[in-house]
Design an enzyme around this catalytic site. Structure first.
Site, PDB file in Angstrom:
ATOM      1  N   SER A   1      14.871 -65.578  28.175  1.00 45.38           N
ATOM      2  CA  SER A   1      15.902 -65.113  27.248  1.00 45.38           C
ATOM      3  C   SER A   1      15.415 -63.903  26.465  1.00 45.38           C
ATOM      4  O   SER A   1      14.461 -63.997  25.684  1.00 45.38           O
ATOM      5  CB  SER A   1      16.288 -66.228  26.266  1.00 45.38           C
TER       6      SER A   1
ATOM      7  N   ARG B   1      33.826 -62.167  29.596  1.00 52.80           N
ATOM      8  CA  ARG B   1      33.506 -61.894  31.004  1.00 52.80           C
ATOM      9  C   ARG B   1      34.347 -62.755  31.954  1.00 52.80           C
ATOM     10  O   ARG B   1      34.612 -62.356  33.079  1.00 52.80           O
ATOM     11  CB  ARG B   1      32.015 -62.063  31.250  1.00 52.80           C
TER      12      ARG B   1
ATOM     13  N   LYS C   1      25.988 -52.920  25.368  1.00 50.46           N
ATOM     14  CA  LYS C   1      26.088 -53.842  24.228  1.00 50.46           C
ATOM     15  C   LYS C   1      24.702 -54.208  23.698  1.00 50.46           C
ATOM     16  O   LYS C   1      24.461 -54.175  22.487  1.00 50.46           O
ATOM     17  CB  LYS C   1      26.856 -55.094  24.676  1.00 50.46           C
TER      18      LYS C   1
ATOM     19  N   ARG D   1      20.668 -53.388  19.206  1.00 55.55           N
ATOM     20  CA  ARG D   1      19.276 -53.069  18.837  1.00 55.55           C
ATOM     21  C   ARG D   1      19.198 -51.755  18.062  1.00 55.55           C
ATOM     22  O   ARG D   1      18.394 -51.615  17.130  1.00 55.55           O
ATOM     23  CB  ARG D   1      18.408 -53.043  20.095  1.00 55.55           C
TER      24      ARG D   1
ATOM     25  N   ASP E   1      24.568 -61.812  33.178  1.00 54.90           N
ATOM     26  CA  ASP E   1      25.956 -61.738  32.704  1.00 54.90           C
ATOM     27  C   ASP E   1      26.949 -61.357  33.809  1.00 54.90           C
ATOM     28  O   ASP E   1      28.159 -61.348  33.575  1.00 54.90           O
ATOM     29  CB  ASP E   1      26.068 -60.711  31.569  1.00 54.90           C
TER      30      ASP E   1
HETATM   31  C1  S3P Z   1      21.275 -60.328  25.741  1.00 55.63           C
HETATM   32  C2  S3P Z   1      20.553 -61.235  26.467  1.00 55.63           C
HETATM   33  C3  S3P Z   1      21.176 -62.208  27.376  1.00 55.63           C
HETATM   34  C4  S3P Z   1      22.614 -61.829  27.728  1.00 55.63           C
HETATM   35  C5  S3P Z   1      23.392 -61.408  26.525  1.00 55.63           C
HETATM   36  C6  S3P Z   1      22.740 -60.206  25.857  1.00 55.63           C
HETATM   37  C7  S3P Z   1      20.562 -59.419  24.828  1.00 55.63           C
HETATM   38  O1  S3P Z   1      21.189 -63.467  26.747  1.00 55.63           O
HETATM   39  O2  S3P Z   1      23.254 -62.909  28.363  1.00 55.63           O
HETATM   40  O3  S3P Z   1      24.723 -61.072  26.882  1.00 55.63           O
HETATM   41  O4  S3P Z   1      21.146 -58.413  24.383  1.00 55.63           O
HETATM   42  O5  S3P Z   1      19.377 -59.682  24.566  1.00 55.63           O
HETATM   43  P1  S3P Z   1      19.913 -64.458  26.809  1.00 55.63           P
HETATM   44  O6  S3P Z   1      18.834 -63.873  26.009  1.00 55.63           O
HETATM   45  O7  S3P Z   1      20.416 -65.731  26.213  1.00 55.63           O
HETATM   46  O8  S3P Z   1      19.591 -64.579  28.264  1.00 55.63           O
END
Ligand code: S3P
Length: 457
Positions: A184, A411, A38, A43, A336
């Site tokens: 994050s 999830r 995902k 991206r 996740d």
């Molecule tokens: C993601 C980053 C994570 C993850 C999300 C997907 C991403 O979130 O929990 O499902 O694709 O950059 P955070 O950046 O809030 O940790």
């Protein structure tokens, strides 16, 4: 940090909800094709949109979250086309080449769409209004708004930095040096994407390493990125106002989705399940290390590089699991996967402790709360505080026999269906539809392994 979680309960299931039930099953056997990653799929579409020319994407996740990103890009003038199942192309419009959307951008359940698009829109001098579903509208956006405002964007949100929001970018962005206050990848990516539009160099410092798909793909598409490790963390510097070259992107299978059949195989005695081409980026693969810490037998073969990302084939065997302490240092690499690891912990012998998991409170649901409530309803002893979770493993099939509120969280839905495959009594979830955001056809894929999962479809 200026954002926090409301802890408000997510909306209850509606009349359109599709309940599903998982029952204790015999051994799970065979292969599963796990859908595309995902994070990488978002991206690939977004960076493809900023390149000059056509980007081809193989293995794109065709889940609702990715459609949200594709539709938002289309609304801003990008051509995004499916050529065959999993094969897509994007005709990019160049950095700063998007046009103003003439309607609200509805990003559904997808936090990644919302936060990364803020970075993409930052360098465009127009206004876009963004919103999402009941879950996404509860999630904090200040974590991206704070740095982007310092770079020059103007944003209005509902109270507490929540969507809907009116986002006005600028073609006069200021570059910046930003230290992430929370680990994050979404915030890191938003600042780097904004930096792509700013003059000079923009640097993100991350004290704790998070998934690096944005950096890898930007490099793959010709952006100038330097990464240096220092005692204070990773410094990622992007040189702005450069052009991106279109690329061929191969999307690996999502380790976060692979975690569901992997845990199911580990907790159902006699199982042997093979998952091929799973993303093994070290910033994502913490779940497999944690399952091994609990005694799961996982064979990894054929480790290789596909399109700049490491992938491997995994075979997971049913095993007697024991409780484990999962350190805070591993949280970013499996953020996740805690809900489904909690299901393994419930089946294990002994206590499991997950440290440093406060970020779970601001995901699609407050996952510490939804996992705690669901496990308790299934007869499992569990405690949480602001930043940790402790689960007393049953050492035998957990009682089960409950209906779980999934709170619009894919999830949570899939995790409790996995638990139902090992529990003494069936586990029902109130709505399986959220699984379509990240894992289209989840129940069907699990049934092919022999899982007894029934839903109203
Ligand atoms: C993601 C980053 C994570 C993850 C999300 C997907 C991403 O979130 O929990 O499902 O694709 O950059 P955070 O950046 O809030 O940790």
């Amino acid at each position: 940090m200026t954002d926090n979680n409301t802890n408000a309960p997510a909306s209850p299931a509606t009349s359109e909800s599709r309940p599903a039930t998982a029952r204790r099953t015999g051994a799970l056997l065979g292969h599963m094709d796990v859908p595309g990653d995902k994070s990488i799929s978002h991206r690939a579409l977004m960076l493809g949109a900023l390149a000059v020319g056509t980007t081809r994407i193989e293995g794109l996740l065709e889940g609702e979250d990715i459609h949200a990103t594709a539709n938002a890009l289309r609304a801003m003038g990008v051509t995004v086309i499916q050529d065959a199942p999993g094969i897509w192309h994007v005709n990019g419009v160049g950095v700063a080449g998007l046009h103003a959307p003439d309607d609200v951008l509805d990003l559904g359940n997808s936090g990644t769409s919302a936060r990364l698009l803020c970075g993409l829109l930052a360098g465009h001098g127009f206004t876009a209004i963004m919103t999402g579903d009941d879950s996404l509208r509860k999630r904090p956006m200040n974590r991206v708004i704070d740095p982007l405002t310092q770079m020059g964007v103007r944003v209005e949100t509902r109270e507490g930095g929540r969507m809907p929001m009116t986002f006005t970018g600028t073609d006069m962005l200021l570059p910046m040096i930003y230290t992430l206050p929370v680990p994050s990848a979404q915030v890191k990516s938003a600042v780097l994407l904004a930096g792509l539009h700013a003059p000079g160099q923009t640097t993100v410092i991350e004290p704790i390493a998070t998934r690096d798909h944005t950096e890898r793909m930007l490099t793959h598409m010709g952006a100038e990125i330097t990464i240096t490790e220092t005692p204070e963390g990773r410094h990622i510097t992007i040189t702005g106002q450069a052009e991106l070259s279109p690329a061929h992107v191969t999307v690996p299978s999502d380790p976060s989705s692979a975690a569901f059949p992997a845990v199911a195989a580990a907790i159902v005695p006699g199982s042997e399940v093979t998952l091929e081409g799973i993303g093994m980026n070290p910033a994502r693969a913490g779940i497999f290390e944690s399952l091994r810490d609990m005694g799961a037998r996982i064979e990894q073969t054929n480790l290789r590089d596909e399109g700049g990302e490491p992938v491997a084939d995994l075979t997971i065997h049913g095993s007697a699991l024991t409780g484990a302490d999962i350190p805070a240092s591993r949280a970013a690499s499996m953020i996740d996967e805690y809900p489904v690891l909690a299901m393994a912990a419930a089946c294990a012998t002994g206590t499991s402790r997950f440290a440093g998991v406060g970020e779970l409170r601001v995901k699609e649901s407050d996952r510490l709360a939804t996992v705690e409530a669901g496990l308790r309803a299934c007869g499992v002893s569990v405690e949480t505080d602001a930043d940790s979770m402790t689960i007393e493993g049953c050492g035998e099939p957990p009682p089960g026999g409950a209906t779980i509120a999934t709170s619009l969280d894919h999830r949570i839905a899939m995790s409790f269906l996995v638990l139902g495959l090992a529990a003494a009594a069936p586990v029902e979830i109130d709505d399986i539809r959220p699984s379509e955001t990240s894992f289209p056809g989840f129940a069907e894929s699990m049934r092919k392994l022999g899982a007894d999962i029934r839903d109203a479809s």
